[in-house]
Design an enzyme around this catalytic site. Structure first.
Site, PDB file in Angstrom:
ATOM      1  N   GLY A  46      19.997 -48.224  35.557  1.00  0.00           N
ATOM      2  CA  GLY A  46      19.558 -46.867  35.854  1.00  0.00           C
ATOM      3  C   GLY A  46      20.749 -45.932  35.910  1.00  0.00           C
ATOM      4  N   GLN A  51      25.287 -38.649  38.782  1.00  0.00           N
ATOM      5  CA  GLN A  51      26.420 -39.549  38.519  1.00  0.00           C
ATOM      6  C   GLN A  51      27.269 -39.102  37.334  1.00  0.00           C
ATOM      7  OE1 GLN A  51      23.593 -43.066  38.748  1.00  0.00           O
ATOM      8  NE2 GLN A  51      25.465 -44.026  39.450  1.00  0.00           N
ATOM      9  N   CYS A  92      26.020 -50.366  42.051  1.00  0.00           N
ATOM     10  CA  CYS A  92      25.984 -48.962  41.626  1.00  0.00           C
ATOM     11  C   CYS A  92      27.107 -48.730  40.629  1.00  0.00           C
ATOM     12  CB  CYS A  92      26.149 -48.042  42.845  1.00  0.00           C
ATOM     13  SG  CYS A  92      26.088 -46.287  42.426  1.00  0.00           S
ATOM     14  N   LEU A  93      26.776 -48.067  39.530  1.00  0.00           N
ATOM     15  CA  LEU A  93      27.800 -47.788  38.514  1.00  0.00           C
ATOM     16  C   LEU A  93      28.879 -46.846  39.055  1.00  0.00           C
ATOM     17  CD1 LEU A  93      25.495 -47.417  35.377  1.00  0.00           C
ATOM     18  CD2 LEU A  93      26.828 -49.422  36.083  1.00  0.00           C
ATOM     19  N   HIS A 134      16.757 -46.120  44.428  1.00  0.00           N
ATOM     20  CA  HIS A 134      18.215 -45.977  44.367  1.00  0.00           C
ATOM     21  C   HIS A 134      18.591 -44.687  43.613  1.00  0.00           C
ATOM     22  CE1 HIS A 134      22.361 -47.847  43.715  1.00  0.00           C
ATOM     23  NE2 HIS A 134      22.358 -46.886  42.807  1.00  0.00           N
ATOM     24  N   GLU A 135      17.926 -44.443  42.475  1.00  0.00           N
ATOM     25  CA  GLU A 135      18.260 -43.256  41.658  1.00  0.00           C
ATOM     26  C   GLU A 135      17.779 -41.961  42.333  1.00  0.00           C
ATOM     27  OE1 GLU A 135      20.306 -43.906  39.468  1.00  0.00           O
ATOM     28  OE2 GLU A 135      19.927 -46.047  39.230  1.00  0.00           O
ATOM     29  N   HIS A 138      20.352 -40.872  44.656  1.00  0.00           N
ATOM     30  CA  HIS A 138      21.463 -40.155  43.997  1.00  0.00           C
ATOM     31  C   HIS A 138      21.132 -38.665  43.878  1.00  0.00           C
ATOM     32  CE1 HIS A 138      24.448 -43.127  42.924  1.00  0.00           C
ATOM     33  NE2 HIS A 138      23.595 -43.896  42.289  1.00  0.00           N
TER      34      HIS A 138
END
Ligand code: K1U
Ligand code: ZN
Length: 173
Positions: A46, A51, A92-93, A134-135, A138
């Site tokens: 994702g 981000q 997480c990226l 999670h997204e 963000h």
């Protein structure tokens, strides 16, 4: 197509609250396409626009094994979340190399516009439900490490700052 730069924790821009997308147009379709390219290249499941330093409510997701089920959520809203929760490991990226447990609803329903500007409702469970939550965090300026203890968070912050310095030193040589 363009690979975008993913902001790294503790970059303060990760704590920006995203604004609603005003129009589903060519610019937004290009952004979604660039975000998919960036997410696939980073081997993520994702990516939120936050981000890549774009503070609009746009998420791309693909939790499929074959990486062939892209999902775009524009102006997403969770309209239902299960009371039943589960502690699961997340990554997480924007926080590379760090994995820890977060408690999430096991199922959610999310409504969002698609790339044609049509309102869709998605019922999600398992990894897709976790990834959506999670997204969505963000987009609210929240990173998964914000759920951890201040002690753990500070250790991660220090590690990330050192990692960045080491990389910069490496590049200078
Ligand atoms: O938002 C992101 O940084 C993407 C993130 C999504 C995510 C992974 C795991 C749980 C919740 C949300 C990632 O893709 S992290 C890297 C990854 O591919 C991964 C890590 C753990 C499990 C599955 C995938
Ligand atoms: Zn993340």
């Amino acid at each position: 197509m363009t690979q975008l730069t993913i902001l790294r924790y503790p970059d303060p821009r990760l704590h920006t609250v995203a604004k609603p997308v005003a129009a589903v147009d060519a610019r937004l379709r290009q952004l979604a396409s660039d975000m998919f390219e960036t997410m696939y290249e980073a081997a993520g499941i994702g990516l939120a626009a936050t981000q890549v330093d774009v503070h609009e409510r746009l998420i791309v997701i693909d939790v499929s094994e074959n990486r062939d089920q892209p999902l775009v959520l524009i102006n997403p809203e969770i309209v239902w979340a299960s009371e039943e929760t589960r502690l699961g490991e997340e990554g997480c990226l924007s926080v590379p190399g760090i994995y820890d447990g977060v408690v999430r609803s096991i199922a959610v329903k999310v409504q969002a516009l698609d790339l044609d500007g049509k309102l869709q409702v998605h019922a999600a469970e398992g990894m897709l439900a976790v990834c959506i939550q999670h997204e969505m965090d963000h987009l609210m300026g929240k990173v998964f490490v914000d759920y951890l203890s201040p002690l753990k968070r500070n250790r991660i912050k220090t590690k990330m700052i050192k990692q960045k310095k080491d990389e910069e030193r490496e590049l200078a040589h």
